[in-house]
Design a protein around this motif. Structure first.
Motif, mmCIF file in Angstrom:
data_model
loop_
_atom_site.group_PDB
_atom_site.id
_atom_site.type_symbol
_atom_site.label_atom_id
_atom_site.label_comp_id
_atom_site.label_asym_id
_atom_site.label_seq_id
_atom_site.Cartn_x
_atom_site.Cartn_y
_atom_site.Cartn_z
ATOM 1 N N ILE A 93 -19.628 -80.028 70.571
ATOM 2 C CA ILE A 93 -19.661 -78.601 70.902
ATOM 3 C C ILE A 93 -20.982 -78.001 70.417
ATOM 4 O O ILE A 93 -21.686 -77.317 71.159
ATOM 5 N N LEU A 94 -21.325 -78.335 69.172
ATOM 6 C CA LEU A 94 -22.598 -77.864 68.626
ATOM 7 C C LEU A 94 -23.771 -78.367 69.483
ATOM 8 O O LEU A 94 -24.668 -77.599 69.848
ATOM 9 N N ALA A 95 -23.705 -79.651 69.827
ATOM 10 C CA ALA A 95 -24.780 -80.265 70.619
ATOM 11 C C ALA A 95 -24.942 -79.560 71.951
ATOM 12 O O ALA A 95 -26.053 -79.336 72.425
ATOM 13 N N PHE A 96 -23.809 -79.194 72.559
ATOM 14 C CA PHE A 96 -23.853 -78.547 73.860
ATOM 15 C C PHE A 96 -24.600 -77.214 73.770
ATOM 16 O O PHE A 96 -25.464 -76.907 74.592
ATOM 17 N N PHE A 97 -24.293 -76.450 72.707
ATOM 18 C CA PHE A 97 -24.971 -75.164 72.571
ATOM 19 C C PHE A 97 -26.450 -75.334 72.216
ATOM 20 O O PHE A 97 -27.292 -74.569 72.678
ATOM 21 N N ILE A 98 -26.745 -76.343 71.416
ATOM 22 C CA ILE A 98 -28.158 -76.596 71.110
ATOM 23 C C ILE A 98 -28.899 -76.974 72.398
ATOM 24 O O ILE A 98 -30.002 -76.496 72.670
ATOM 25 N N ALA A 99 -28.246 -77.817 73.206
ATOM 26 C CA ALA A 99 -28.872 -78.236 74.466
ATOM 27 C C ALA A 99 -29.129 -77.024 75.358
ATOM 28 O O ALA A 99 -30.216 -76.875 75.926
ATOM 29 N N LEU A 100 -28.129 -76.136 75.466
ATOM 30 C CA LEU A 100 -28.313 -74.925 76.280
ATOM 31 C C LEU A 100 -29.446 -74.069 75.714
ATOM 32 O O LEU A 100 -30.260 -73.538 76.463
ATOM 33 N N ALA A 101 -29.481 -73.968 74.382
ATOM 34 C CA ALA A 101 -30.530 -73.161 73.750
ATOM 35 C C ALA A 101 -31.911 -73.740 74.029
ATOM 36 O O ALA A 101 -32.892 -73.013 74.125
ATOM 37 N N ARG A 102 -31.969 -75.063 74.166
ATOM 38 C CA ARG A 102 -33.267 -75.673 74.462
ATOM 39 C C ARG A 102 -33.652 -75.511 75.928
ATOM 40 O O ARG A 102 -34.824 -75.474 76.268
ATOM 41 N N ILE A 103 -32.654 -75.450 76.812
ATOM 42 C CA ILE A 103 -32.944 -75.371 78.248
ATOM 43 C C ILE A 103 -33.253 -73.944 78.687
ATOM 44 O O ILE A 103 -34.089 -73.716 79.553
ATOM 45 N N THR A 104 -32.576 -72.980 78.087
ATOM 46 C CA THR A 104 -32.723 -71.588 78.527
ATOM 47 C C THR A 104 -34.186 -71.134 78.435
ATOM 48 O O THR A 104 -34.977 -71.725 77.704
ATOM 49 N N ASN A 105 -34.501 -70.075 79.176
ATOM 50 C CA ASN A 105 -35.889 -69.614 79.072
ATOM 51 C C ASN A 105 -36.056 -68.472 78.070
ATOM 52 O O ASN A 105 -37.014 -67.730 78.112
ATOM 53 N N ILE A 106 -35.079 -68.364 77.155
ATOM 54 C CA ILE A 106 -35.236 -67.398 76.059
ATOM 55 C C ILE A 106 -35.983 -68.098 74.916
ATOM 56 O O ILE A 106 -35.451 -69.014 74.277
ATOM 57 N N LYS A 107 -37.216 -67.663 74.700
ATOM 58 C CA LYS A 107 -38.113 -68.380 73.787
ATOM 59 C C LYS A 107 -37.558 -68.551 72.367
ATOM 60 O O LYS A 107 -37.648 -69.628 71.777
ATOM 61 N N VAL A 108 -36.966 -67.470 71.839
ATOM 62 C CA VAL A 108 -36.465 -67.513 70.459
ATOM 63 C C VAL A 108 -35.445 -68.639 70.291
ATOM 64 O O VAL A 108 -35.480 -69.398 69.310
ATOM 65 N N LEU A 109 -34.543 -68.750 71.255
ATOM 66 C CA LEU A 109 -33.512 -69.788 71.176
ATOM 67 C C LEU A 109 -34.129 -71.177 71.246
ATOM 68 O O LEU A 109 -33.727 -72.088 70.529
ATOM 69 N N ASN A 110 -35.126 -71.332 72.126
ATOM 70 C CA ASN A 110 -35.823 -72.629 72.209
ATOM 71 C C ASN A 110 -36.335 -73.040 70.852
ATOM 72 O O ASN A 110 -36.121 -74.173 70.396
ATOM 73 N N VAL A 111 -37.004 -72.096 70.190
ATOM 74 C CA VAL A 111 -37.642 -72.403 68.913
ATOM 75 C C VAL A 111 -36.602 -72.760 67.846
ATOM 76 O O VAL A 111 -36.731 -73.769 67.148
ATOM 77 N N ILE A 112 -35.546 -71.939 67.778
ATOM 78 C CA ILE A 112 -34.500 -72.207 66.783
ATOM 79 C C ILE A 112 -33.894 -73.594 67.009
ATOM 80 O O ILE A 112 -33.726 -74.383 66.067
ATOM 81 N N ALA A 113 -33.576 -73.900 68.276
ATOM 82 C CA ALA A 113 -32.932 -75.177 68.582
ATOM 83 C C ALA A 113 -33.846 -76.347 68.225
ATOM 84 O O ALA A 113 -33.413 -77.351 67.646
ATOM 85 N N ARG A 114 -35.121 -76.208 68.572
ATOM 86 C CA ARG A 114 -36.048 -77.307 68.282
ATOM 87 C C ARG A 114 -36.222 -77.503 66.786
ATOM 88 O O ARG A 114 -36.306 -78.632 66.307
ATOM 89 N N PHE A 115 -36.256 -76.386 66.065
ATOM 90 C CA PHE A 115 -36.393 -76.440 64.617
ATOM 91 C C PHE A 115 -35.191 -77.172 64.011
ATOM 92 O O PHE A 115 -35.336 -78.076 63.171
#
Lengths: 248, 228
Positions: free
Chosen positions: B43-65
């Motif tokens: 479940i966590l992985a799924f949300f991290i994956a979505l956060a990485r795919i979305t074009n909302i920059k802040v979420l990308n950064v948090i997920a990658r971190f």
């Protein structure tokens, strides 16, 4: 009916559509022809907003959408517009995890919120219409290209769209399978379905089109009845193109 | 190997006496720990994956971190920080919850990459076909993309699952009496580490084997409908 005015679309610095004006009356078939890179597929994709035009407007029925550079469309507006257009793709793009029947039901249930029973009845009727009654429970990979494309047509029809858009529907097919797909399209034209077809099938254009539109380099060079465009044209670019196509 | 009959009988006795206690520890702790953390982790992985795919920059950064931190540091160290480190900040966790949190985060970080890749592997034409029948982005995701992505991600996720079964042995280091810890205890008082640890390995092997059958069955179920 569809009314397109002054439609512009660029990809980066490449201007693909340079101000398109078209009118496609209800119940008629418009066939768009032209060399590759002429913008015909982009135009078609603009008609169901898979590409968002930069400028101009499109009217479909009583919905008018205006495009301005930099302005973002509301997603509801986009979805509502798409509900009224059906698209048939060159590569079929059926949903591989669903059977033929489920492919035709999916949009009805998820988007139009029809009951499963109603959606199934309608899907079965449409599959019968495209000659695939017996294949309803097969998955796309169990069907031939021609059969897949016919399911694709049924899937688009299931949404009761005001217009059906065909993007080179027979280009990916083996030659012996082209006929079965064109036949379904001819039947639809006879029933006065409004259709916009991008194709290289000149015979189909000649036989079925109410309006033939020749595009080159992002503009409509010529439009008219098949007779006007194929037999009577004096336009150099049209003649050149027709020459190339017929000498294949 | 066996000096005499008496030694042989002793080892057989120890092994048969210890088999069920070790198996029980596995069923009581290893299996639940594996299943709970795998489900939560996915479940966590799924949300991290979505956060990485979305074009909302802040979420990308948090997920990658997040992925960077937890893939780049040893699981054992993460477990120690949680269980032995946090108490000095006044946060004391019981062993089992501490293990659940550590493994969940770990599964989340690793599997998010698998899920992300699976979602991105679905051809663009599938999105377009979904849009063309009037679906919204989230409808397309749920009805068209995810079902296909699940099939793509099953084999690599199956591997993560099998790894997790074995990784749970690290919970022994924070006093969770799971399978390995139980083995350690028995090895300590019987003085037969060789035979006890072979037995422990054997029981892990049983678990992994059963789980890979489960994996194959799942894959076959999803494979059924989809072309190669």
């Amino acid at each position: 009916m569809i009314q397109i005015q002054n439609l512009h679309k660029s990809f980066g610095t490449l201007e693909v559509l340079k101000g398109i004006d078209l009118s496609i009356p209800k119940g008629t078939t418009a066939v768009i022809i032209g060399p590759s890179g002429s913008g015909k597929t982009t135009l078609l994709r603009c008609l169901n907003l898979l590409e968002i035009p930069d400028q101009g407007n499109i009217q479909l029925g009583d919905q008018i959408i205006q495009f301005k550079a930099g302005a973002k469309l509301k997603s509801k507006e986009v979805v509502d517009f798409r509900k009224n257009t059906g698209m048939v793709f060159q590569g079929y793009n059926l949903f591989p995890h669903l059977t033929a029947l489920e492919n035709v039901m999916e949009g009805q249930v998820t988007v139009l919120k029809r009951s499963k029973t109603d959606a199934e009845a309608k899907a079965r009727k449409l599959l019968e219409k495209v000659g695939l009654k017996e294949r309803a429970d097969m998955y796309p990979h169990q069907l031939s290209g021609g059969q897949q494309q016919r399911v694709g047509i049924a899937r688009a029809m299931a949404m009761d769209p005001q217009v059906l858009l065909f993007d080179e529907p027979t280009s990916a097919l083996d030659p012996e399978l082209v006929g079965e797909v064109l036949k379904v399209m001819k039947d639809l034209a006879k029933e006065n379905m409004t259709m916009v077809v991008v194709t290289h099938e000149m015979q189909f254009a000649q036989d079925v089109a109410d309006q033939v539109i020749f595009m080159d380099q992002g503009v409509v060079v010529e439009k008219g009845t098949p007779e006007q465009v194929f037999q009577q044209t004096s336009n150099q670019r049209t003649l050149q193109f027709l020459n190339k196509v017929s000498s294949r | 190997m066996f000096a005499d009959q008496e030694r042989f009988d002793r080892i057989v006795g120890i092994l048969s006496d210890s088999f069920f206690p070790i198996l029980k520890a596995g069923i009581q702790f290893t299996i639940p720990l594996t299943l709970i953390t795998f489900v939560l982790g996915l479940i966590l992985a799924f949300f991290i994956a979505l956060a990485r795919i979305t074009n909302i920059k802040v979420l990308n950064v948090i997920a990658r971190f997040f992925v960077w931190i937890f893939r780049g540091t040893p699981l054992l160290v993460q477990i120690f920080i949680l269980f032995y480190g946090l108490p000095s900040l006044g946060i004391t966790l019981n062993p089992f919850p501490a293990a659940v949190i550590a493994f969940t985060i770990n599964v989340g970080a690793y599997s998010s990459e698998i899920i992300r890749a699976a979602i991105l592997s679905i051809p663009k034409g599938q999105w377009e076909a979904a849009y063309s029948i009037g679906m919204t982005k989230s409808q397309a995701m749920r009805r068209i993309i995810i079902p296909q992505a699940i099939r793509v991600s099953l084999p690599p996720l199956g591997n993560s699952f099998i790894s997790l079964v074995k990784d749970t042995s690290l919970a022994a280091t924070i006093t969770v009496t799971e399978l390995f810890q139980k083995g350690q205890q028995i090895a300590a008082y019987t003085y037969e580490p060789l035979w006890i640890y072979i037995e422990v390995a054997f029981i892990y092997l049983i678990f992994s084997t059963v789980l890979s059958y489960l994996q194959n069955w799942l894959e076959a179920r999803f494979e059924r409908s989809v072309a190669k």
